[in-house]
Scaffold this active site. Structure first.
Site, PDB file in Angstrom:
ATOM      1  N   HIS A 175      -2.327  30.696  74.856  1.00 16.98           N
ATOM      2  CA  HIS A 175      -2.505  29.535  75.510  1.00 16.98           C
ATOM      3  C   HIS A 175      -2.926  29.442  76.894  1.00 16.98           C
ATOM      4  CE1 HIS A 175       1.710  30.495  76.093  1.00 16.98           C
ATOM      5  NE2 HIS A 175       1.666  29.641  76.895  1.00 16.98           N
ATOM      6  N   ASN A 219      -0.524  33.374  80.979  1.00 14.64           N
ATOM      7  CA  ASN A 219       0.288  34.293  80.919  1.00 14.64           C
ATOM      8  C   ASN A 219       0.261  35.389  79.770  1.00 14.64           C
ATOM      9  OD1 ASN A 219       0.967  33.075  83.323  1.00 14.64           O
ATOM     10  ND2 ASN A 219       2.594  31.790  82.012  1.00 14.64           N
ATOM     11  N   HIS A 238      -2.834  27.051  80.348  1.00 13.87           N
ATOM     12  CA  HIS A 238      -2.261  26.032  80.972  1.00 13.87           C
ATOM     13  C   HIS A 238      -3.497  25.279  81.625  1.00 13.87           C
ATOM     14  CE1 HIS A 238       2.017  27.147  80.116  1.00 13.87           C
ATOM     15  NE2 HIS A 238       1.500  28.381  80.172  1.00 13.87           N
ATOM     16  N   GLN A 290       5.047  34.812  80.397  1.00 16.56           N
ATOM     17  CA  GLN A 290       4.662  34.451  78.800  1.00 16.56           C
ATOM     18  C   GLN A 290       6.179  34.106  78.357  1.00 16.56           C
ATOM     19  OE1 GLN A 290       2.099  36.641  76.309  1.00 16.56           O
ATOM     20  NE2 GLN A 290       1.810  34.646  75.038  1.00 16.56           N
ATOM     21  N   ASP A 313       2.107  19.563  77.537  1.00 15.51           N
ATOM     22  CA  ASP A 313       3.342  20.605  77.768  1.00 15.51           C
ATOM     23  C   ASP A 313       4.720  19.738  77.757  1.00 15.51           C
ATOM     24  OD1 ASP A 313       5.348  22.406  79.068  1.00 15.51           O
ATOM     25  OD2 ASP A 313       3.653  23.786  79.126  1.00 15.51           O
TER      26      ASP A 313
HETATM   27  P1  5GP Z   1       4.327  30.389  78.821  1.00 17.23           P
HETATM   28  O1  5GP Z   1       5.482  30.588  79.675  1.00 17.23           O
HETATM   29  O2  5GP Z   1       4.213  31.048  77.370  1.00 17.23           O
HETATM   30  O3  5GP Z   1       2.988  30.510  79.376  1.00 17.23           O
HETATM   31  O4  5GP Z   1       4.109  28.899  78.365  1.00 17.23           O
HETATM   32  C1  5GP Z   1       4.545  28.184  77.322  1.00 17.23           C
HETATM   33  C2  5GP Z   1       4.797  26.729  77.640  1.00 17.23           C
HETATM   34  O5  5GP Z   1       4.936  26.159  76.445  1.00 17.23           O
HETATM   35  C3  5GP Z   1       5.381  26.192  78.518  1.00 17.23           C
HETATM   36  O6  5GP Z   1       5.241  25.471  79.645  1.00 17.23           O
HETATM   37  C4  5GP Z   1       6.366  25.318  77.814  1.00 17.23           C
HETATM   38  O7  5GP Z   1       7.008  24.081  78.586  1.00 17.23           O
HETATM   39  C5  5GP Z   1       5.564  25.061  76.461  1.00 17.23           C
HETATM   40  N1  5GP Z   1       6.368  24.813  75.361  1.00 17.23           N
HETATM   41  C6  5GP Z   1       7.198  25.485  74.613  1.00 17.23           C
HETATM   42  N2  5GP Z   1       7.544  24.881  73.696  1.00 17.23           N
HETATM   43  C7  5GP Z   1       6.951  23.637  73.395  1.00 17.23           C
HETATM   44  C8  5GP Z   1       6.774  22.741  72.491  1.00 17.23           C
HETATM   45  O8  5GP Z   1       7.615  22.717  71.363  1.00 17.23           O
HETATM   46  N3  5GP Z   1       6.139  21.740  72.455  1.00 17.23           N
HETATM   47  C9  5GP Z   1       5.259  21.629  73.744  1.00 17.23           C
HETATM   48  N4  5GP Z   1       4.338  20.524  73.926  1.00 17.23           N
HETATM   49  N5  5GP Z   1       5.210  22.746  74.590  1.00 17.23           N
HETATM   50  C10 5GP Z   1       6.135  23.685  74.552  1.00 17.23           C
END
Ligand code: 5GP
Ligand code: ZN
Length: 136
Positions: free
Chosen positions: A100, A87, A102, A94, A31
């Site tokens: 995805h 999420n 975590h 999300q 991440d």
């Molecule tokens: P969510 O909030 O949707 O559960 O998690 C999305 C995750 O994707 C976040 O923890 C964020 O830091 C990660 N993320 C967003 N854009 C990128 C990216 O371009 N590269 C990587 N490696 N992680 C990303």
């Protein structure tokens, strides 16, 4: 593959990422804004917005990789625990709308915040269960 999806672009290689695992169906990357060092996100290659649209097959493959990542984090970091979090929907936190999972290393006394304040025990638990059961 969705044109405007960050994770589809990462899977395709159009956006760079730091991978820790990849097979025909799943990719796991670091991440970019980790909750803790070693925070990994496990991504199915098949685009699905979230749990409401992912296929059982893709989800099973993804969670199995998350399990392997958790074991690897425990070994690599000797962490005390691991959170596996997923999420669904903006209200649930999300921000990237390609499913995805975590996987986050945890340590006794760390400041990572993934918890909730436990509520009071409901008096109508049977009623609540019946409401949910009807739709499973
Ligand atoms: P969510 O909030 O949707 O559960 O998690 C999305 C995750 O994707 C976040 O923890 C964020 O830091 C990660 N993320 C967003 N854009 C990128 C990216 O371009 N590269 C990587 N490696 N992680 C990303
Ligand atoms: Zn996507």
């Amino acid at each position: 593959m969705e044109d405007n999806c960050i994770f589809c672009k990462i899977i395709k290689g159009d956006i760079p990422s730091t991978a820790v695992y990849e097979d025909d169906d799943v990719k796991a990357i670091l991440d970019v804004n980790p909750a803790a060092e070693g925070h990994v996100i496990v991504i199915p290659k098949e685009h699905a917005e979230n749990v409401f649209s992912i296929s059982d097959e893709a989800l099973m493959k993804t969670i199995c990789v998350a399990k392997r990542v958790a074991a690897a984090l425990k070994k690599a970091y000797n962490c005390d625990g691991v959170n596996i979090i997923q999420n669904n929907g903006e209200a649930a936190g999300q921000t990237v709308f390609h499913l995805h999972i975590h996987v986050i290393p945890r340590y006794e006394g760390d400041t990572v915040n993934v918890g909730w304040k436990p509520g009071d025990k409901p008096e109508n638990m049977e009623e609540i269960a019946a409401k949910i059961k009807a739709d499973i």
